[in-house]
Design a protein around this motif. Structure first.
Motif, PDB file in Angstrom:
ATOM      1  N   GLY B 261       0.789  -1.228   0.000  1.00  0.00           N
ATOM      2  CA  GLY B 261       0.000   0.000   0.000  1.00  0.00           C
ATOM      3  C   GLY B 261       0.819   1.276   0.000  1.00  0.00           C
ATOM      4  O   GLY B 261       0.267   2.365   0.069  1.00  0.00           O
ATOM      5  N   ARG B 262       2.133   1.154  -0.080  1.00  0.00           N
ATOM      6  CA  ARG B 262       2.956   2.370  -0.045  1.00  0.00           C
ATOM      7  C   ARG B 262       3.559   2.666  -1.417  1.00  0.00           C
ATOM      8  O   ARG B 262       3.486   1.865  -2.325  1.00  0.00           O
ATOM      9  CB  ARG B 262       4.076   2.206   0.997  1.00  0.00           C
ATOM     10  CG  ARG B 262       3.571   2.081   2.432  1.00  0.00           C
ATOM     11  CD  ARG B 262       2.953   3.365   2.958  1.00  0.00           C
ATOM     12  NE  ARG B 262       3.773   4.539   2.678  1.00  0.00           N
ATOM     13  CZ  ARG B 262       4.802   4.921   3.418  1.00  0.00           C
ATOM     14  NH1 ARG B 262       5.167   4.242   4.483  1.00  0.00           N
ATOM     15  NH2 ARG B 262       5.489   5.994   3.088  1.00  0.00           N
ATOM     16  N   ALA B 263       4.181   3.850  -1.516  1.00  0.00           N
ATOM     17  CA  ALA B 263       4.811   4.310  -2.762  1.00  0.00           C
ATOM     18  C   ALA B 263       3.822   4.268  -3.920  1.00  0.00           C
ATOM     19  O   ALA B 263       4.125   3.827  -5.019  1.00  0.00           O
ATOM     20  CB  ALA B 263       6.065   3.482  -3.083  1.00  0.00           C
ATOM     21  N   GLY B 264       2.628   4.769  -3.647  1.00  0.00           N
ATOM     22  CA  GLY B 264       1.551   4.699  -4.630  1.00  0.00           C
ATOM     23  C   GLY B 264       1.889   5.347  -5.960  1.00  0.00           C
ATOM     24  O   GLY B 264       1.518   4.849  -7.020  1.00  0.00           O
ATOM     25  N   GLU B 265       2.623   6.447  -5.894  1.00  0.00           N
ATOM     26  CA  GLU B 265       2.945   7.152  -7.129  1.00  0.00           C
ATOM     27  C   GLU B 265       3.811   6.279  -8.041  1.00  0.00           C
ATOM     28  O   GLU B 265       3.642   6.268  -9.255  1.00  0.00           O
ATOM     29  CB  GLU B 265       3.680   8.432  -6.757  1.00  0.00           C
ATOM     30  CG  GLU B 265       3.659   9.471  -7.841  1.00  0.00           C
ATOM     31  CD  GLU B 265       4.470  10.697  -7.434  1.00  0.00           C
ATOM     32  OE1 GLU B 265       4.403  11.097  -6.249  1.00  0.00           O
ATOM     33  OE2 GLU B 265       5.167  11.232  -8.292  1.00  0.00           O
ATOM     34  N   ARG B 267       3.925   2.949  -7.880  1.00  0.00           N
ATOM     35  CA  ARG B 267       3.081   1.836  -8.328  1.00  0.00           C
ATOM     36  C   ARG B 267       2.299   2.248  -9.561  1.00  0.00           C
ATOM     37  O   ARG B 267       2.105   1.456 -10.483  1.00  0.00           O
ATOM     38  CB  ARG B 267       2.087   1.435  -7.229  1.00  0.00           C
ATOM     39  CG  ARG B 267       2.730   0.714  -6.066  1.00  0.00           C
ATOM     40  CD  ARG B 267       1.733   0.550  -4.924  1.00  0.00           C
ATOM     41  NE  ARG B 267       2.387  -0.044  -3.777  1.00  0.00           N
ATOM     42  CZ  ARG B 267       2.467  -1.366  -3.558  1.00  0.00           C
ATOM     43  NH1 ARG B 267       1.884  -2.192  -4.408  1.00  0.00           N
ATOM     44  NH2 ARG B 267       3.098  -1.831  -2.521  1.00  0.00           N
ATOM     45  N   TYR B 300      10.764   8.352   0.157  1.00  0.00           N
ATOM     46  CA  TYR B 300       9.793   7.384   0.688  1.00  0.00           C
ATOM     47  C   TYR B 300      10.264   6.700   1.969  1.00  0.00           C
ATOM     48  O   TYR B 300       9.528   5.907   2.562  1.00  0.00           O
ATOM     49  CB  TYR B 300       9.465   6.324  -0.362  1.00  0.00           C
ATOM     50  CG  TYR B 300       8.489   6.821  -1.398  1.00  0.00           C
ATOM     51  CD1 TYR B 300       7.138   6.982  -1.085  1.00  0.00           C
ATOM     52  CD2 TYR B 300       8.907   7.139  -2.681  1.00  0.00           C
ATOM     53  CE1 TYR B 300       6.240   7.448  -2.019  1.00  0.00           C
ATOM     54  CE2 TYR B 300       8.014   7.608  -3.629  1.00  0.00           C
ATOM     55  CZ  TYR B 300       6.678   7.759  -3.288  1.00  0.00           C
ATOM     56  OH  TYR B 300       5.789   8.236  -4.215  1.00  0.00           O
ATOM     57  N   ALA B 303       9.665   2.822   3.164  1.00  0.00           N
ATOM     58  CA  ALA B 303       8.617   2.179   2.361  1.00  0.00           C
ATOM     59  C   ALA B 303       9.184   1.490   1.129  1.00  0.00           C
ATOM     60  O   ALA B 303       8.530   0.648   0.526  1.00  0.00           O
ATOM     61  CB  ALA B 303       7.564   3.203   1.946  1.00  0.00           C
ATOM     62  N   LEU B 304      10.425   1.841   0.757  1.00  0.00           N
ATOM     63  CA  LEU B 304      11.017   1.316  -0.480  1.00  0.00           C
ATOM     64  C   LEU B 304      12.440   0.837  -0.256  1.00  0.00           C
ATOM     65  O   LEU B 304      13.183   1.450   0.514  1.00  0.00           O
ATOM     66  CB  LEU B 304      11.089   2.415  -1.538  1.00  0.00           C
ATOM     67  CG  LEU B 304       9.883   2.720  -2.420  1.00  0.00           C
ATOM     68  CD1 LEU B 304      10.257   3.843  -3.372  1.00  0.00           C
ATOM     69  CD2 LEU B 304       9.438   1.493  -3.190  1.00  0.00           C
TER      70      LEU B 304
END
Lengths: 322, 338
Positions: B261-265, B267, B300, B303-304
């Protein structure tokens, strides 16, 4: 309202050139065409009418049909050669070419872009001459990773004046779902944004198009349109009220920060460093800014902000030493 | 004397006088015969007024030619030439005018300088209608508003003026890394607009080399220097090459691991997403600029994680290490490299 001289002069010459082409036009049509009140067109015609070459004899003056004008019709009888001098200047051609290039760059990734691009290229070619390749003076290349399907859906919503539901990733990497009324799409320095009325916030919000994950047109009609708001041009639209102010002392390599982010205060130091003060509306955004620019930063006030960022960075680094 | 002669009136009279005169008019002729100058102004005021008017005539698009009648400064004569073909209007089709009208309308509010405002008035005079734009917008072909700001309009105006007349410019420039101010003498070739800002591409006369200048780092007024036609603008390919460093380079692919659910941009722009056993996802993401992408990843936090390429991984680790040091009051930051 005082109007700048050059604009009025261009309109005066434009009126003559237009009337020379179409032979006659009503005052109302001219007002609509040149986007000024009818009274202004009347004043322009009056001014042109008494203008002429030295001598001031009747045959030396610009002349209109005096009977027609009583009926609100402007008919040019004698333009004194001015319509034949009417042209676009190099700088105006450059400005038009720049707009065309920007539009080309902006619509490149859109569906159906090809048709528009071909028209733009034709116009650019026709603007150029042997002396100066007008099309090439201002050149645009933007990186934009907006999903074309998002654009298409958004354009549908704007066309049909309907609300949309979006899945959005905010600056703090949180996933939100919002129901919004789209007002307009803006290009700011190569990124596309959607200005909108947000029903959750009951306020104006600006969303970056490349952060919209999903978009769905709803049946509900919009209750706000762009003309309801006095939206500023450029990137002056600051949404949300600032929570805190933070000062960053930066190396010269960090000039990109004041170049791209609005700041409230900047001071240069003797040792080639400088300090900027930023108004923060989102702490996640600030943390991100610090991690992204850690090599440019010398110090942060208040220190708790630096500590929080360092904690984040440590957690991230641990994953690399596994 | 009737109503006061307005500047607009005076300028029209001047244009008409210079357009119809059979012999070039001297300043004395102009002062004596052209409506608007005959008021009781002194010599200096007349000179200033006339200089301004001359400049304005040129800006309006009149071809003002000067003819020295006998070599004495005082006897210079002026005349307006009728262009033998109405330059840049001959080739334009009705479709061109419509397309330019749409582009100009989209940009008008934010486009730099006032050239676009007068250009738009001229397009209207050439028959541009108001409703064509609306129908094209309705077809969903175009964005609704395009805004563009240079934050340095005067620089834009000076550079376009310089390019259209091939005059050199001088300005104070702050170095990208040194931060040092230097006086630059440049022959402008092109303005390049990128996501990272506006740039001037040109020939740096003192350094005898091609250079790029970011508009934001131009700190003082840009001055036009020297005569018109002082240089030739090279072929487009040469300028393209000079602008290479700010243009998109070859695309590389990075492998990243993202928390759920993280780093949506990222993704959003990933070319592939594969779920892993530990609840995380493996992303394949394309990028063009390593440094820009490394910063975005560092932003991020935890998260990454970068798997490859190694260069990207190293750059991210470097940025994170420097961020760690910020929390340590013992380090004043001077030791760290940038």
């Amino acid at each position: 309202m005082a109007e700048s001289n050059p604009e009025r002069l261009v309109r005066l010459l434009g009126l003559l050139a237009y009337l020379d082409r179409v032979s006659e036009a009503s005052l109302d049509e001219l007002a609509a065409r040149f986007d000024v009140p009818v009274e202004q067109i009347r004043a322009d015609i009056d001014l042109l009418w008494v203008s002429g070459r030295p001598g001031g004899q009747h045959q030396d003056l610009i002349d209109f049909d005096a009977f027609a004008i009583d009926d609100g019709i402007v008919r040019l009888e004698q333009g004194q050669g001015l319509p034949q001098t009417f042209r676009l200047t190099d700088r105006e051609s450059i400005a038009l070419a720049a707009c065309l290039q920007a539009l080309r760059a902006a619509s490149e990734r859109d569906p159906h872009a090809e048709a528009v691009t071909a028209l733009i290229d034709d116009a650019l070619e026709h603007l150029s001459d042997d002396e100066l390749n007008i099309a090439d003076v201002v050149d645009f290349a933007w990186q934009d990773s907006v999903n074309p399907a998002v654009i298409e859906t958004l354009q549908q919503a704007l066309r049909e004046h309907r609300r949309v539901r979006i899945d959005y990733i905010d600056a703090g990497d949180r996933q939100l779902q919002r129901v919004i009324e789209p007002l307009q799409v803006r290009h700011l320095e190569g990124r596309r944004y959607l200005d909108s009325w947000c029903l959750t916030a009951q306020d104006l919000r600006r969303f970056r198009l490349d952060r919209i994950q999903r978009i769905q047109v709803l049946a509900d009609p919009v209750t706000h349109t762009v003309s309801d708001f006095d939206l500023p041009d450029g990137n002056a639209l600051v949404l949300g009220s600032p929570m805190a102010s933070v000062r960053l002392r930066l190396r010269n390599s960090g000039r990109v920060i004041p170049e791209t982010i609005p700041y409230t205060w900047l001071e240069e130091h003797d040792d080639d460093s400088f300090t900027v003060e930023l108004q923060i509306t989102n702490l996640d955004w600030l943390r991100r800014l610090i991690l992204e620019n850690a090599d440019h930063i010398i110090a942060i006030t208040p220190p708790e902000v630096a500590e929080a960022a360092a904690t984040q960075a440590t957690a991230a680094l641990t994953q690399y030493s596994l | 004397m009737a109503a006061r002669i307005t500047p607009s009136e005076r300028l029209l009279s001047l244009a008409l006088a210079l357009l119809h005169t059979t012999v070039p008019m001297t300043k004395r002729d102009i002062r004596r015969h052209v409506t608007g100058y005959d008021a009781d102004v002194n010599d200096n005021a007349f000179d200033r007024m006339f200089e301004r008017d001359k400049q304005l005539l040129r800006e309006l698009g009149f071809t003002l030619v000067t003819i020295g009648t006998d070599g004495h400064g005082e006897e210079i004569g002026y005349r307006v030439e009728v262009p033998n073909e109405t330059t840049r209007l001959r080739e334009l089709t009705a479709t061109d005018i419509t397309v330019m009208g749409i582009a100009a309308n989209l940009w008008r509010a934010a486009a730099p300088g006032r050239d676009i405002t007068t250009a738009l008035i001229k397009l209207r005079a050439l028959g541009l209608g108001g409703d064509t734009d609306a129908s094209m917008l309705a077809a969903g072909l175009l964005p609704d508003s395009v805004a563009l700001s240079t934050d340095n309009d005067p620089a834009y105006e000076a550079f376009t003026e310089a390019i259209s007349t091939r005059r050199a410019v001088k300005f104070e420039y702050r170095g990208r890394f040194s931060g040092e101010l230097t006086r630059r003498h440049v022959q402008p070739w092109r303005i390049a607009v990128r996501t990272s800002g506006w740039y001037l591409v040109g020939h740096d006369v003192d350094r005898d080399d091609t250079r790029l200048f970011h508009f934001e780092r131009i700190v003082k007024k840009v001055q036009l220097v020297g005569p018109e036609g002082a240089y030739t603008i090279p072929a487009a390919q040469i300028i393209d090459e000079a602008a290479q460093s700010i243009s998109a380079r070859t695309v590389s692919v990075a492998t990243l691991i993202a928390k759920q659910g993280r780093a949506g941009e990222l993704r959003n722009r990933a070319t592939a997403i594969a779920p892993l056993d530990n609840g995380r996802d493996q992303l394949e993401v394309e990028f063009t600029h390593l440094d820009v992408f490394a910063r975005q990843i560092a932003g991020y936090g935890d998260a990454l994680v970068v798997i490859e390429p190694a260069e990207l991984r190293d750059r991210v680790i470097d940025l994170l290490s420097q961020a760690c040091a910020l929390g340590d009051p013992e380090t004043d930051g001077k030791e760290r490299h940038g």
